[in-house]
Design a protein around this motif. Structure first.
Motif, PDB file in Angstrom:
ATOM      1  N   ARG A 137       0.829  -1.211   0.000  1.00  0.00           N
ATOM      2  CA  ARG A 137       0.000   0.000   0.000  1.00  0.00           C
ATOM      3  C   ARG A 137       0.862   1.260   0.000  1.00  0.00           C
ATOM      4  O   ARG A 137       0.559   2.226  -0.698  1.00  0.00           O
ATOM      5  CB  ARG A 137      -0.918   0.003   1.226  1.00  0.00           C
ATOM      6  CG  ARG A 137      -1.932  -1.106   1.233  1.00  0.00           C
ATOM      7  CD  ARG A 137      -2.607  -1.202   2.606  1.00  0.00           C
ATOM      8  NE  ARG A 137      -3.296  -2.467   2.766  1.00  0.00           N
ATOM      9  CZ  ARG A 137      -4.564  -2.679   2.440  1.00  0.00           C
ATOM     10  NH1 ARG A 137      -5.299  -1.716   1.941  1.00  0.00           N
ATOM     11  NH2 ARG A 137      -5.106  -3.872   2.612  1.00  0.00           N
ATOM     12  N   HIS A 138       1.916   1.240   0.806  1.00  0.00           N
ATOM     13  CA  HIS A 138       2.766   2.426   0.954  1.00  0.00           C
ATOM     14  C   HIS A 138       3.535   2.750  -0.330  1.00  0.00           C
ATOM     15  O   HIS A 138       4.068   3.833  -0.477  1.00  0.00           O
ATOM     16  CB  HIS A 138       3.743   2.205   2.111  1.00  0.00           C
ATOM     17  CG  HIS A 138       3.956   3.379   2.990  1.00  0.00           C
ATOM     18  ND1 HIS A 138       3.067   4.434   3.119  1.00  0.00           N
ATOM     19  CD2 HIS A 138       4.980   3.672   3.838  1.00  0.00           C
ATOM     20  CE1 HIS A 138       3.539   5.301   3.998  1.00  0.00           C
ATOM     21  NE2 HIS A 138       4.696   4.879   4.442  1.00  0.00           N
ATOM     22  N   ASN A 139       3.596   1.795  -1.255  1.00  0.00           N
ATOM     23  CA  ASN A 139       4.324   2.014  -2.509  1.00  0.00           C
ATOM     24  C   ASN A 139       3.408   2.389  -3.663  1.00  0.00           C
ATOM     25  O   ASN A 139       3.789   2.288  -4.828  1.00  0.00           O
ATOM     26  CB  ASN A 139       5.158   0.779  -2.869  1.00  0.00           C
ATOM     27  CG  ASN A 139       6.516   0.805  -2.198  1.00  0.00           C
ATOM     28  OD1 ASN A 139       6.653   1.347  -1.102  1.00  0.00           O
ATOM     29  ND2 ASN A 139       7.511   0.248  -2.832  1.00  0.00           N
ATOM     30  N   ALA A 140       2.210   2.862  -3.362  1.00  0.00           N
ATOM     31  CA  ALA A 140       1.267   3.266  -4.413  1.00  0.00           C
ATOM     32  C   ALA A 140       1.903   4.281  -5.364  1.00  0.00           C
ATOM     33  O   ALA A 140       1.711   4.211  -6.578  1.00  0.00           O
ATOM     34  CB  ALA A 140      -0.012   3.824  -3.797  1.00  0.00           C
ATOM     35  N   LEU A 165      -0.582   0.537  12.258  1.00  0.00           N
ATOM     36  CA  LEU A 165      -0.630   1.298  11.010  1.00  0.00           C
ATOM     37  C   LEU A 165       0.567   0.983  10.108  1.00  0.00           C
ATOM     38  O   LEU A 165       0.408   0.780   8.903  1.00  0.00           O
ATOM     39  CB  LEU A 165      -0.697   2.807  11.296  1.00  0.00           C
ATOM     40  CG  LEU A 165      -0.749   3.714  10.072  1.00  0.00           C
ATOM     41  CD1 LEU A 165      -1.968   3.411   9.205  1.00  0.00           C
ATOM     42  CD2 LEU A 165      -0.742   5.178  10.486  1.00  0.00           C
ATOM     43  N   ALA A 166       1.769   0.945  10.679  1.00  0.00           N
ATOM     44  CA  ALA A 166       2.964   0.671   9.867  1.00  0.00           C
ATOM     45  C   ALA A 166       2.860  -0.710   9.213  1.00  0.00           C
ATOM     46  O   ALA A 166       3.141  -0.871   8.025  1.00  0.00           O
ATOM     47  CB  ALA A 166       4.227   0.769  10.713  1.00  0.00           C
ATOM     48  N   ASP A 167       2.427  -1.690   9.978  1.00  0.00           N
ATOM     49  CA  ASP A 167       2.257  -3.037   9.455  1.00  0.00           C
ATOM     50  C   ASP A 167       1.223  -3.030   8.309  1.00  0.00           C
ATOM     51  O   ASP A 167       1.409  -3.671   7.277  1.00  0.00           O
ATOM     52  CB  ASP A 167       1.798  -3.972  10.590  1.00  0.00           C
ATOM     53  CG  ASP A 167       1.500  -5.371  10.099  1.00  0.00           C
ATOM     54  OD1 ASP A 167       2.407  -6.001   9.523  1.00  0.00           O
ATOM     55  OD2 ASP A 167       0.348  -5.826  10.286  1.00  0.00           O
ATOM     56  N   GLY A 178      -0.716  16.039   6.513  1.00  0.00           N
ATOM     57  CA  GLY A 178      -1.564  15.130   7.277  1.00  0.00           C
ATOM     58  C   GLY A 178      -0.671  14.224   8.115  1.00  0.00           C
ATOM     59  O   GLY A 178       0.311  14.675   8.693  1.00  0.00           O
ATOM     60  N   SER A 179      -0.962  12.944   8.128  1.00  0.00           N
ATOM     61  CA  SER A 179      -0.169  12.006   8.926  1.00  0.00           C
ATOM     62  C   SER A 179       0.906  11.295   8.103  1.00  0.00           C
ATOM     63  O   SER A 179       1.564  10.384   8.595  1.00  0.00           O
ATOM     64  CB  SER A 179      -1.101  10.958   9.555  1.00  0.00           C
ATOM     65  OG  SER A 179      -1.727  10.205   8.530  1.00  0.00           O
ATOM     66  N   HIS A 180       1.092  11.712   6.847  1.00  0.00           N
ATOM     67  CA  HIS A 180       2.009  11.003   5.943  1.00  0.00           C
ATOM     68  C   HIS A 180       3.452  11.469   6.127  1.00  0.00           C
ATOM     69  O   HIS A 180       3.796  12.613   5.828  1.00  0.00           O
ATOM     70  CB  HIS A 180       1.569  11.204   4.489  1.00  0.00           C
ATOM     71  CG  HIS A 180       2.131  10.188   3.572  1.00  0.00           C
ATOM     72  ND1 HIS A 180       3.422  10.240   3.126  1.00  0.00           N
ATOM     73  CD2 HIS A 180       1.579   9.072   3.030  1.00  0.00           C
ATOM     74  CE1 HIS A 180       3.641   9.208   2.328  1.00  0.00           C
ATOM     75  NE2 HIS A 180       2.534   8.483   2.257  1.00  0.00           N
TER      76      HIS A 180
END
Length: 186
Positions: free
Chosen positions: A18-21, A142-144, A109-111
């Protein structure tokens, strides 16, 4: 000229998470426009080419997410680009899988990748394309979660989001960000 940054983490371990979108959207742009993203410069994998009549630099920072700003400031300083021609693509947990939110400017934001970029370039005044990856279930780290892949049921929506993000970038370059926001937000 545009610099188009996709945020993510380098290495096989993080591919298609997801984090690599952002990385995934850059890969689709590169394939569609025959741009090889294979040079290491500015702490990033970069590729130069054209989208329509416009010169572009496609970028996948290799600093890991939380230090993305180090790569971005190096690119901004080297190319002396107006920040309105810097487009950052990244994952957003506040949007459903595959949904987009396009903005001209705004906070991080939180990114953490965006926090790093805003801190390094000392500005929030640049376009961004956020690709929804949804929220974790209650109690999940969240990180997971962001370092996991979408479920089989969500793959089609995720791919659709990547395709819309590609069209969004093309629309920004061809027309302007207002046109892209009108067509692809939501």
């Amino acid at each position: 000229m545009y610099i188009i940054i996709g945020l993510g983490n380098p290495g096989k371990k993080y591919e298609r998470t997801r984090h690599n979108a952002g990385f995934d959207v850059i890969d689709k742009l590169a394939d569609k426009h025959s741009i090889k993203v294979d040079k290491i410069k500015h702490k990033a994998l970069i590729g130069e080419g054209r989208i329509g009549n416009e010169k572009v630099v496609l970028v996948k920072p290799q600093t890991y997410m939380n230090l993305s700003g180090e790569s971005v400031i190096s690119l901004v300083n080297f190319y002396k680009i107006d920040l309105k021609n810097l487009i950052v693509i990244y994952d957003d947990i506040d949007l459903d899988v595959g949904k987009l939110r396009i903005r001209k400017k705004g906070s991080a934001g939180s990114h953490n990748g965006m926090k790093s970029i805003i801190k390094c370039i000392n500005s929030q005044e640049f376009p961004r394309v956020r690709v929804g990856v949804s929220k974790p279930q209650a109690g999940r780290d969240l990180a997971d979660f962001v370092l996991s892949r979408v479920s089989k049921e969500q793959v089609e929506d995720m791919e659709s989001g990547f395709d819309k993000a590609v069209k969004t970038v093309e629309e920004i370059i061809d027309k302007d960000i207002d046109s892209a926001m009108n067509k692809y937000n939501g």
